[in-house]
Design a protein around this motif. Sequence first.
Motif: not given
Length: 92
Positions: A7-11, A16-23, A26-29
């Motif tokens: 859970p803490d990693l998920d959050e 991080s994805a939101a801050r970078s403007g990525k889905t 995209e973030w995982f890729a």
Amino acid sequence: MSVALAPDLDERVRESAARSGKTLSEWFAEAAKAKLLVELGEEADLQRKMRGLDRFLEEWQAEHGYFTDEEMAETSREMGLPWPPEPKEGEA
């Protein structure tokens, strides 16, 4: 594909994805690509080191003589490796 995270990693990943403007996809890729590049770099570094070791051992043996089967077996045992070496996939 689905990914399960603590859970803490998920959050933190979502933030991080939101801050970078990525889905998330995209973030995982990008994260997967970065990890693979690190692994490839480490593999390339290991291969360079092994080539250097091969050259050193070839030069040493040219000067001092070839290693005996007994020396190779003893060294392999000390390193926890099989002797003779197991064939690589595709070799007979």
